[in-house]
Design a protein around this motif. Sequence first.
Motif, PDB file in Angstrom:
ATOM      1  N   ASP A   7     -11.564  74.722  67.164  1.00  0.00           N
ATOM      2  CA  ASP A   7     -12.590  73.721  67.417  1.00  0.00           C
ATOM      3  C   ASP A   7     -12.384  72.508  66.510  1.00  0.00           C
ATOM      4  O   ASP A   7     -13.326  71.939  65.956  1.00  0.00           O
ATOM      5  CB  ASP A   7     -14.005  74.302  67.239  1.00  0.00           C
ATOM      6  N   GLU A   8     -11.117  72.120  66.370  1.00  0.00           N
ATOM      7  CA  GLU A   8     -10.721  70.971  65.561  1.00  0.00           C
ATOM      8  C   GLU A   8      -9.757  70.114  66.368  1.00  0.00           C
ATOM      9  O   GLU A   8      -9.061  70.610  67.248  1.00  0.00           O
ATOM     10  CB  GLU A   8     -10.016  71.434  64.279  1.00  0.00           C
ATOM     11  N   ILE A   9      -9.713  68.835  66.031  1.00  0.00           N
ATOM     12  CA  ILE A   9      -8.744  67.927  66.637  1.00  0.00           C
ATOM     13  C   ILE A   9      -7.481  67.970  65.779  1.00  0.00           C
ATOM     14  O   ILE A   9      -7.545  67.898  64.557  1.00  0.00           O
ATOM     15  CB  ILE A   9      -9.285  66.473  66.670  1.00  0.00           C
ATOM     16  N   GLY A  10      -6.313  68.094  66.427  1.00  0.00           N
ATOM     17  CA  GLY A  10      -5.047  68.058  65.705  1.00  0.00           C
ATOM     18  C   GLY A  10      -4.401  69.418  65.575  1.00  0.00           C
ATOM     19  O   GLY A  10      -4.846  70.400  66.160  1.00  0.00           O
ATOM     20  N   TYR A  11      -3.353  69.458  64.797  1.00  0.00           N
ATOM     21  CA  TYR A  11      -2.558  70.673  64.602  1.00  0.00           C
ATOM     22  C   TYR A  11      -3.347  71.725  63.834  1.00  0.00           C
ATOM     23  O   TYR A  11      -3.988  71.424  62.828  1.00  0.00           O
ATOM     24  CB  TYR A  11      -1.279  70.316  63.838  1.00  0.00           C
ATOM     25  N   GLY A  12      -3.285  72.955  64.323  1.00  0.00           N
ATOM     26  CA  GLY A  12      -3.811  74.114  63.610  1.00  0.00           C
ATOM     27  C   GLY A  12      -2.703  75.148  63.576  1.00  0.00           C
ATOM     28  O   GLY A  12      -2.339  75.715  64.606  1.00  0.00           O
ATOM     29  N   GLY A  13      -2.126  75.375  62.438  1.00  0.00           N
ATOM     30  CA  GLY A  13      -0.944  76.227  62.333  1.00  0.00           C
ATOM     31  C   GLY A  13      -1.184  77.694  62.636  1.00  0.00           C
ATOM     32  O   GLY A  13      -2.309  78.133  62.874  1.00  0.00           O
ATOM     33  N   PRO A  14      -0.089  78.446  62.645  1.00  0.00           N
ATOM     34  CA  PRO A  14      -0.182  79.888  62.893  1.00  0.00           C
ATOM     35  C   PRO A  14      -1.159  80.560  61.936  1.00  0.00           C
ATOM     36  O   PRO A  14      -1.201  80.231  60.755  1.00  0.00           O
ATOM     37  CB  PRO A  14       1.237  80.386  62.647  1.00  0.00           C
ATOM     38  N   ALA A  15      -1.938  81.497  62.487  1.00  0.00           N
ATOM     39  CA  ALA A  15      -2.919  82.233  61.679  1.00  0.00           C
ATOM     40  C   ALA A  15      -3.170  83.600  62.308  1.00  0.00           C
ATOM     41  O   ALA A  15      -4.296  83.912  62.687  1.00  0.00           O
ATOM     42  CB  ALA A  15      -4.215  81.442  61.578  1.00  0.00           C
ATOM     43  N   PRO A  16      -2.126  84.419  62.430  1.00  0.00           N
ATOM     44  CA  PRO A  16      -2.344  85.714  63.087  1.00  0.00           C
ATOM     45  C   PRO A  16      -3.308  86.588  62.288  1.00  0.00           C
ATOM     46  O   PRO A  16      -3.155  86.719  61.077  1.00  0.00           O
ATOM     47  CB  PRO A  16      -0.944  86.330  63.136  1.00  0.00           C
ATOM     48  N   PRO A  17      -4.315  87.172  62.951  1.00  0.00           N
ATOM     49  CA  PRO A  17      -5.311  87.962  62.237  1.00  0.00           C
ATOM     50  C   PRO A  17      -4.886  89.394  61.946  1.00  0.00           C
ATOM     51  O   PRO A  17      -5.526  90.070  61.150  1.00  0.00           O
ATOM     52  CB  PRO A  17      -6.498  87.964  63.205  1.00  0.00           C
ATOM     53  N   ASP A  18      -3.801  89.841  62.589  1.00  0.00           N
ATOM     54  CA  ASP A  18      -3.475  91.260  62.482  1.00  0.00           C
ATOM     55  C   ASP A  18      -2.023  91.559  62.109  1.00  0.00           C
ATOM     56  O   ASP A  18      -1.764  92.290  61.176  1.00  0.00           O
ATOM     57  CB  ASP A  18      -3.828  91.967  63.805  1.00  0.00           C
ATOM     58  N   LYS A  19      -1.083  90.989  62.817  1.00  0.00           N
ATOM     59  CA  LYS A  19       0.341  91.284  62.595  1.00  0.00           C
ATOM     60  C   LYS A  19       1.152  90.064  63.004  1.00  0.00           C
ATOM     61  O   LYS A  19       0.582  89.037  63.342  1.00  0.00           O
ATOM     62  CB  LYS A  19       0.743  92.506  63.421  1.00  0.00           C
ATOM     63  N   GLU A  20       2.472  90.171  62.975  1.00  0.00           N
ATOM     64  CA  GLU A  20       3.324  89.061  63.390  1.00  0.00           C
ATOM     65  C   GLU A  20       3.030  88.674  64.833  1.00  0.00           C
ATOM     66  O   GLU A  20       2.916  89.542  65.700  1.00  0.00           O
ATOM     67  CB  GLU A  20       4.800  89.457  63.247  1.00  0.00           C
ATOM     68  N   HIS A  21       2.892  87.382  65.089  1.00  0.00           N
ATOM     69  CA  HIS A  21       2.673  86.859  66.431  1.00  0.00           C
ATOM     70  C   HIS A  21       3.800  85.903  66.796  1.00  0.00           C
ATOM     71  O   HIS A  21       4.456  85.332  65.932  1.00  0.00           O
ATOM     72  CB  HIS A  21       1.356  86.092  66.514  1.00  0.00           C
ATOM     73  N   LEU A  22       3.969  85.695  68.105  1.00  0.00           N
ATOM     74  CA  LEU A  22       4.924  84.736  68.644  1.00  0.00           C
ATOM     75  C   LEU A  22       4.160  83.459  68.988  1.00  0.00           C
ATOM     76  O   LEU A  22       3.118  83.516  69.642  1.00  0.00           O
ATOM     77  CB  LEU A  22       5.592  85.304  69.904  1.00  0.00           C
ATOM     78  N   TYR A  23       4.669  82.340  68.539  1.00  0.00           N
ATOM     79  CA  TYR A  23       4.073  81.032  68.826  1.00  0.00           C
ATOM     80  C   TYR A  23       5.027  80.261  69.712  1.00  0.00           C
ATOM     81  O   TYR A  23       6.238  80.245  69.466  1.00  0.00           O
ATOM     82  CB  TYR A  23       3.778  80.282  67.516  1.00  0.00           C
ATOM     83  N   ILE A  24       4.476  79.629  70.748  1.00  0.00           N
ATOM     84  CA  ILE A  24       5.310  78.913  71.708  1.00  0.00           C
ATOM     85  C   ILE A  24       4.918  77.437  71.726  1.00  0.00           C
ATOM     86  O   ILE A  24       3.755  77.092  71.939  1.00  0.00           O
ATOM     87  CB  ILE A  24       5.177  79.515  73.120  1.00  0.00           C
ATOM     88  N   PHE A  25       5.912  76.588  71.473  1.00  0.00           N
ATOM     89  CA  PHE A  25       5.770  75.143  71.604  1.00  0.00           C
ATOM     90  C   PHE A  25       6.328  74.802  72.981  1.00  0.00           C
ATOM     91  O   PHE A  25       7.505  75.037  73.246  1.00  0.00           O
ATOM     92  CB  PHE A  25       6.592  74.413  70.540  1.00  0.00           C
ATOM     93  N   LYS A  26       5.480  74.261  73.865  1.00  0.00           N
ATOM     94  CA  LYS A  26       5.913  73.897  75.209  1.00  0.00           C
ATOM     95  C   LYS A  26       5.882  72.385  75.352  1.00  0.00           C
ATOM     96  O   LYS A  26       4.866  71.752  75.044  1.00  0.00           O
ATOM     97  CB  LYS A  26       5.011  74.552  76.254  1.00  0.00           C
ATOM     98  N   LEU A  27       6.997  71.829  75.801  1.00  0.00           N
ATOM     99  CA  LEU A  27       7.114  70.387  75.993  1.00  0.00           C
ATOM    100  C   LEU A  27       7.247  70.109  77.488  1.00  0.00           C
ATOM    101  O   LEU A  27       8.037  70.757  78.167  1.00  0.00           O
ATOM    102  CB  LEU A  27       8.350  69.870  75.246  1.00  0.00           C
ATOM    103  N   TYR A  28       6.453  69.180  77.974  1.00  0.00           N
ATOM    104  CA  TYR A  28       6.465  68.818  79.383  1.00  0.00           C
ATOM    105  C   TYR A  28       6.774  67.330  79.535  1.00  0.00           C
ATOM    106  O   TYR A  28       6.172  66.507  78.833  1.00  0.00           O
ATOM    107  CB  TYR A  28       5.092  69.082  80.022  1.00  0.00           C
TER     108      TYR A  28
END
Length: 148
Positions: free
Chosen positions: A90-111
């Motif tokens: 609920d913020e404007i702008g970048y919010g970095g990775p913050a997995p709550p439990d274990k390693e997560h995969l983050y996907i940057f998609k460019l269109y």
Amino acid sequence: MILKSTSFENGGTIPRKYGYKNENFSPPLIISQVPAETKSLVLIMDDPDAIKAVGKVWTHWVLWNIPPNIQQIAENSIPINSIEGKTDFDEIGYGGPAPPDKEHLYIFKLYALDIDLNLDQNSTKADVEESMKNHIISEAKLEGKYAP
């Protein structure tokens, strides 16, 4: 179209400083082979692994109207005339990775789009995705992992 970062390899580990609870810097991105007919670019970063933890894909960054001639997005910055939207923090702008439990995969998609998007800064990923329907020329993605 190709999307890379100078700070991590595709499929590699995203450095700690880009995490939400650390420096929360957006990583540097390199963009190449953008189709000539492109009017604007859109970048969406999300976490599909969040479905197991919070019940939905978590949106970390939404950026649109990126100039098509841009070759890089510098660390912790956005290109001139680009607009950042609202994340699931609920913020404007970048919010970095913050997995709550274990390693997560983050996907940057460019269109690559054949239009500019007429959206205000409070727009969300859903708003952007709806506006770009039938206007996508090309797509690229970059994936990175991040653990708590």
